[in-house]
Write a protein that holds these residues in place. Sequence first.
Motif, PDB file in Angstrom:
ATOM      1  N   ALA A   1     -29.665 -18.747  15.399  1.00 11.93           N
ATOM      2  CA  ALA A   1     -28.677 -18.201  16.342  1.00 11.93           C
ATOM      3  C   ALA A   1     -28.010 -19.307  17.161  1.00 11.93           C
ATOM      4  O   ALA A   1     -27.244 -19.004  18.090  1.00 11.93           O
ATOM      5  N   ALA A   2     -28.264 -20.573  16.817  1.00 11.04           N
ATOM      6  CA  ALA A   2     -27.690 -21.668  17.603  1.00 11.04           C
ATOM      7  C   ALA A   2     -26.178 -21.545  17.785  1.00 11.04           C
ATOM      8  O   ALA A   2     -25.667 -21.792  18.893  1.00 11.04           O
ATOM      9  N   PRO A   3     -25.419 -21.133  16.753  1.00  9.88           N
ATOM     10  CA  PRO A   3     -23.961 -21.023  16.966  1.00  9.88           C
ATOM     11  C   PRO A   3     -23.595 -20.017  18.058  1.00  9.88           C
ATOM     12  O   PRO A   3     -22.579 -20.176  18.742  1.00  9.88           O
ATOM     13  N   LEU A   4     -24.418 -18.990  18.229  1.00  8.68           N
ATOM     14  CA  LEU A   4     -24.121 -17.989  19.264  1.00  8.68           C
ATOM     15  C   LEU A   4     -24.304 -18.592  20.653  1.00  8.68           C
ATOM     16  O   LEU A   4     -23.502 -18.353  21.558  1.00  8.68           O
ATOM     17  N   LEU A   5     -25.373 -19.366  20.817  1.00  9.76           N
ATOM     18  CA  LEU A   5     -25.598 -19.993  22.119  1.00  9.76           C
ATOM     19  C   LEU A   5     -24.508 -21.020  22.407  1.00  9.76           C
ATOM     20  O   LEU A   5     -23.998 -21.107  23.532  1.00  9.76           O
ATOM     21  N   ALA A   6     -24.154 -21.792  21.374  1.00 10.79           N
ATOM     22  CA  ALA A   6     -23.114 -22.814  21.568  1.00 10.79           C
ATOM     23  C   ALA A   6     -21.814 -22.154  22.022  1.00 10.79           C
ATOM     24  O   ALA A   6     -21.127 -22.652  22.925  1.00 10.79           O
ATOM     25  N   GLU A   7     -21.494 -21.012  21.430  1.00 10.21           N
ATOM     26  CA  GLU A   7     -20.273 -20.300  21.808  1.00 10.21           C
ATOM     27  C   GLU A   7     -20.368 -19.803  23.255  1.00 10.21           C
ATOM     28  O   GLU A   7     -19.387 -19.845  24.006  1.00 10.21           O
ATOM     29  N   SER A   8     -21.549 -19.355  23.662  1.00 11.23           N
ATOM     30  CA  SER A   8     -21.718 -18.891  25.046  1.00 11.23           C
ATOM     31  C   SER A   8     -21.446 -20.027  26.038  1.00 11.23           C
ATOM     32  O   SER A   8     -20.804 -19.826  27.071  1.00 11.23           O
ATOM     33  N   PHE A   9     -21.939 -21.223  25.715  1.00 12.62           N
ATOM     34  CA  PHE A   9     -21.676 -22.364  26.599  1.00 12.62           C
ATOM     35  C   PHE A   9     -20.182 -22.694  26.610  1.00 12.62           C
ATOM     36  O   PHE A   9     -19.606 -22.984  27.667  1.00 12.62           O
TER      37      PHE A   9
END
Length: 448
Positions: free
Chosen positions: A40-48
């Motif tokens: 799910a790393a891309p989801l967190l990166a998008e949140s930042f």
Amino acid sequence: MNRSLLRSRLVGGATGAFPGEVVVATGFTWPGRGRVRCAAAPLLAESFSRRGVPVRSAPVSAGADLAVGSPVGHGPGAGLPPDGEVVVAVSYLHDELPATGFGVSVAAADSSGLDAAESVIDDWAAVLRTRRLLVADVDGSCPGSRRAEAVIHEAVRSAAGPVAVVGGPVAVRRAPGTPRVPDLRVVDELDQVAEGTTVVFPAHGVRLATAAHAAARGLTVADATCPLVARACANVREYAGRGDTVALIGGSDLAVTATLVDQAPDRVAMVQDRADAEALAADPRRLSFVVVPGFPVEKAAVLVAAVRERYPRLRGHRHEVLCYAASDRAETVGSVAAASDAMFVLGTPEEADCREVSAMASETGATVHVLSGVADLRPEHLASVATVGVAVTRSAPPELLTDFAEVLSGLGPLTVARRSTQTQAGYGEAADGGGRSLAASVSADPGW
Ligand code: SF4
């Protein structure tokens, strides 16, 4: 906190994160939990990114817990190395599966970065859980378009000269692993092709004049016209030939409609909705109907009934030549949406097919979200969602479904199931497992 969910701060990082920047882990090892998958790393990166926090993604090395088993406090407080990094980490264990979770590495002295990391991790940790992904098995293709693909591939393989498809759009699948047709020309008219060209008639057929033009020029033709389209065209000519007005039941925006109208332009009348049915003017003894292939059979049945209210002697289209592709697609999408806690439609929101599939899902009362990429997925979309429904539309990039499943698998153990509805109909053309004729399937009877 769920005992399978563990959250802590870990010494480490070693990513070179500078103050003001966060690094989302693409994977890390947690002492006591082993390797943690971070799909799910891309989801967190998008949140930042949405918060305006500079972010990059990288493998992270993590060491000992700074606060094992205790709630995480805020601020670069006691226990943090002054010039090192701290990893805010969450992991989720289920059965014998490897741990899944997330980690964000921040410079230890970066209190605002640490606050942002805690906040983003809060948001996504709240939706960590086991889930089921229910895929509506509708890829936008149909028996006719698959047959057309095969004809096109064969024409390209065997033709000595160039190959051109007349009157696109061309339904050549772009699913991963499907061979693409290189340098395939799509032309509107045969004037655009040179002698020696092999011309392909697409699944929705061509106008009579185009077929005659190809014959007159002696062009090699690979006819990929769907048999159901060919039968509908023959029906229009037959009914018009006996002197009837032919009510075309269906949408005028379907490519095949132009082919059907062309069969008897002076004798057809479009019936796209109830208003058309009520406005139809014809000799009551001389009215037939043909359902436009590709138009949902259930909607057609309603319109046929409306016409028949006014024209009881209406004659028409035989059941065995009806196309159920659109009906099956709608049924599949509706069934998946109804069984899901949230329904995701993959594609471009402005595109017609995407809007249509969204409407199919919404009709069931489902909560529907349209995603053009996984970056559009938000934690709030998944709150209390155990079963995720998904349907791919024609405007979705080929890899989007795979990417969607991948990031979901980073939010907890994920099982994937596929569902599709396929209507079988026909007189003796299909057989059940015992070899018996299914004949005109009762369940497929549209009721006219
Ligand atoms: S008639 Fe039906 S099966 Fe044939 S190409 Fe059109 S949608 Fe596909």
